[in-house]
Design a protein around this motif. Sequence first.
Motif, PDB file in Angstrom:
ATOM      1  N   THR A  71       0.763  -1.408  -0.006  1.00 12.18           N
ATOM      2  CA  THR A  71       0.161  -0.166   0.074  1.00 12.18           C
ATOM      3  C   THR A  71       0.830   1.187   0.129  1.00 12.18           C
ATOM      4  O   THR A  71       0.635   2.115  -0.759  1.00 12.18           O
ATOM      5  CB  THR A  71      -1.018  -0.002   1.236  1.00 12.18           C
ATOM      6  OG1 THR A  71      -1.632  -1.286   1.023  1.00 12.18           O
ATOM      7  CG2 THR A  71      -1.931   1.095   1.049  1.00 12.18           C
ATOM      8  N   CYS A  72       1.745   1.399   1.129  1.00 12.29           N
ATOM      9  CA  CYS A  72       2.633   2.674   1.099  1.00 12.29           C
ATOM     10  C   CYS A  72       3.959   2.218   0.610  1.00 12.29           C
ATOM     11  O   CYS A  72       4.802   3.615   0.670  1.00 12.29           O
ATOM     12  CB  CYS A  72       2.590   3.197   2.455  1.00 12.29           C
ATOM     13  SG  CYS A  72       3.459   1.853   3.726  1.00 12.29           S
ATOM     14  N   GLY A  73       4.541   1.460   0.261  1.00  6.58           N
ATOM     15  CA  GLY A  73       5.743   0.930  -0.273  1.00  6.58           C
ATOM     16  C   GLY A  73       6.842   0.896   1.005  1.00  6.58           C
ATOM     17  O   GLY A  73       8.048   0.847   0.778  1.00  6.58           O
ATOM     18  N   ASP A  74       6.387   1.271   2.221  1.00  7.51           N
ATOM     19  CA  ASP A  74       7.517   0.987   3.294  1.00  7.51           C
ATOM     20  C   ASP A  74       8.074  -0.356   3.433  1.00  7.51           C
ATOM     21  O   ASP A  74       7.481  -1.352   3.420  1.00  7.51           O
ATOM     22  CB  ASP A  74       6.793   1.306   4.622  1.00  7.51           C
ATOM     23  CG  ASP A  74       7.736   1.549   5.717  1.00  7.51           C
ATOM     24  OD1 ASP A  74       8.847   1.889   5.527  1.00  7.51           O
ATOM     25  OD2 ASP A  74       7.132   1.576   6.923  1.00  7.51           O
ATOM     26  N   THR A  75       9.264  -0.345   3.678  1.00  8.16           N
ATOM     27  CA  THR A  75       9.976  -1.530   4.045  1.00  8.16           C
ATOM     28  C   THR A  75      10.564  -1.591   5.794  1.00  8.16           C
ATOM     29  O   THR A  75      10.818  -0.628   6.152  1.00  8.16           O
ATOM     30  CB  THR A  75      11.276  -1.649   2.994  1.00  8.16           C
ATOM     31  OG1 THR A  75      11.107  -1.612   1.701  1.00  8.16           O
ATOM     32  CG2 THR A  75      12.117  -3.037   3.464  1.00  8.16           C
ATOM     33  N   PHE A  76      10.023  -2.840   6.202  1.00  2.00           N
ATOM     34  CA  PHE A  76      10.407  -2.796   7.779  1.00  2.00           C
ATOM     35  C   PHE A  76      10.641  -4.263   8.187  1.00  2.00           C
ATOM     36  O   PHE A  76      10.749  -5.236   7.226  1.00  2.00           O
ATOM     37  CB  PHE A  76       8.937  -2.493   8.513  1.00  2.00           C
ATOM     38  CG  PHE A  76       7.751  -3.232   8.196  1.00  2.00           C
ATOM     39  CD1 PHE A  76       7.193  -4.373   8.802  1.00  2.00           C
ATOM     40  CD2 PHE A  76       7.156  -3.100   6.934  1.00  2.00           C
ATOM     41  CE1 PHE A  76       6.365  -5.017   8.589  1.00  2.00           C
ATOM     42  CE2 PHE A  76       6.061  -3.781   6.645  1.00  2.00           C
ATOM     43  CZ  PHE A  76       5.548  -4.763   7.319  1.00  2.00           C
ATOM     44  N   GLU A  77      11.194  -4.402   9.249  1.00  2.00           N
ATOM     45  CA  GLU A  77      11.526  -5.617   9.807  1.00  2.00           C
ATOM     46  C   GLU A  77      10.743  -6.116  11.139  1.00  2.00           C
ATOM     47  O   GLU A  77      10.510  -5.381  11.803  1.00  2.00           O
ATOM     48  CB  GLU A  77      13.129  -5.770  10.209  1.00  2.00           C
ATOM     49  CG  GLU A  77      13.993  -5.609   9.125  1.00  2.00           C
ATOM     50  CD  GLU A  77      15.260  -5.488   9.465  1.00  2.00           C
ATOM     51  OE1 GLU A  77      15.674  -5.637  10.846  1.00  2.00           O
ATOM     52  OE2 GLU A  77      16.530  -5.917   8.611  1.00  2.00           O
ATOM     53  N   ARG A  78      10.877  -7.304  11.280  1.00  2.00           N
ATOM     54  CA  ARG A  78      10.045  -8.045  12.593  1.00  2.00           C
ATOM     55  C   ARG A  78      10.890  -9.213  12.880  1.00  2.00           C
ATOM     56  O   ARG A  78      11.382  -9.986  12.225  1.00  2.00           O
ATOM     57  CB  ARG A  78       8.727  -8.374  12.202  1.00  2.00           C
ATOM     58  CG  ARG A  78       7.614  -7.451  11.780  1.00  2.00           C
ATOM     59  CD  ARG A  78       6.997  -6.855  13.005  1.00  2.00           C
ATOM     60  NE  ARG A  78       5.976  -6.248  12.520  1.00  2.00           N
ATOM     61  CZ  ARG A  78       5.886  -4.590  12.455  1.00  2.00           C
ATOM     62  NH1 ARG A  78       6.997  -4.083  12.600  1.00  2.00           N
ATOM     63  NH2 ARG A  78       4.765  -4.107  12.327  1.00  2.00           N
ATOM     64  N   ALA A  79      10.992  -9.168  14.215  1.00  2.00           N
ATOM     65  CA  ALA A  79      11.704 -10.492  14.881  1.00  2.00           C
ATOM     66  C   ALA A  79      10.831 -11.133  15.366  1.00  2.00           C
ATOM     67  O   ALA A  79       9.818 -10.951  16.037  1.00  2.00           O
ATOM     68  CB  ALA A  79      12.521  -9.741  16.085  1.00  2.00           C
ATOM     69  N   LEU A  80      10.774 -12.721  14.690  1.00  3.11           N
ATOM     70  CA  LEU A  80       9.763 -13.271  14.879  1.00  3.11           C
ATOM     71  C   LEU A  80      10.367 -14.799  15.309  1.00  3.11           C
ATOM     72  O   LEU A  80      11.422 -15.190  14.542  1.00  3.11           O
ATOM     73  CB  LEU A  80       8.736 -13.703  13.816  1.00  3.11           C
ATOM     74  CG  LEU A  80       8.044 -12.226  13.562  1.00  3.11           C
ATOM     75  CD1 LEU A  80       7.224 -12.832  12.198  1.00  3.11           C
ATOM     76  CD2 LEU A  80       6.810 -12.243  14.436  1.00  3.11           C
ATOM     77  N   PRO A  81       9.726 -15.665  16.127  1.00  3.94           N
ATOM     78  CA  PRO A  81      10.216 -17.073  16.142  1.00  3.94           C
ATOM     79  C   PRO A  81      10.203 -17.861  14.835  1.00  3.94           C
ATOM     80  O   PRO A  81       9.207 -17.607  14.014  1.00  3.94           O
ATOM     81  CB  PRO A  81       9.509 -17.679  17.340  1.00  3.94           C
ATOM     82  CG  PRO A  81       8.643 -16.681  17.901  1.00  3.94           C
ATOM     83  CD  PRO A  81       8.844 -15.386  17.207  1.00  3.94           C
ATOM     84  N   MET A  82      10.695 -18.857  14.598  1.00  2.00           N
ATOM     85  CA  MET A  82      10.938 -19.630  13.537  1.00  2.00           C
ATOM     86  C   MET A  82       9.339 -20.036  13.259  1.00  2.00           C
ATOM     87  O   MET A  82       8.958 -20.262  12.236  1.00  2.00           O
ATOM     88  CB  MET A  82      12.108 -20.519  13.294  1.00  2.00           C
ATOM     89  CG  MET A  82      13.353 -19.945  13.000  1.00  2.00           C
ATOM     90  SD  MET A  82      14.528 -21.063  12.877  1.00  2.00           S
ATOM     91  CE  MET A  82      14.606 -21.391  11.178  1.00  2.00           C
ATOM     92  N   SER A  83       8.772 -20.357  14.388  1.00  2.00           N
ATOM     93  CA  SER A  83       7.523 -21.260  14.496  1.00  2.00           C
ATOM     94  C   SER A  83       6.475 -20.268  13.683  1.00  2.00           C
ATOM     95  O   SER A  83       5.400 -20.636  13.321  1.00  2.00           O
ATOM     96  CB  SER A  83       7.223 -21.734  15.748  1.00  2.00           C
ATOM     97  OG  SER A  83       7.050 -20.670  16.566  1.00  2.00           O
TER      98      SER A  83
END
Length: 72
Positions: A10-22
């Motif tokens: 929608t807005c073109g923003d690139t971001f990161e998330r730290a998540l467990p592999m599960s």
Amino acid sequence: MPRYEYRCRTCGDTFERALPMSESGAPASCPQGHGDTVKLLSTVALAGRAGAGPAAAPPGGGGCCGGACGCR
């Protein structure tokens, strides 16, 4: 914990998330609240001696006339 990179369609923003592999397949909303995101394929750069095996330059010099090409 692994970090996954996403891009909002929608807005073109690139971001990161730290998540467990599960939870790596779980959807992620962008920081602006949009839900139409895609997970990006990230590259990993490794440094160190991993490439210093048989394919490495022979001992005794570098480029031409440094001993590596045998032209002495």
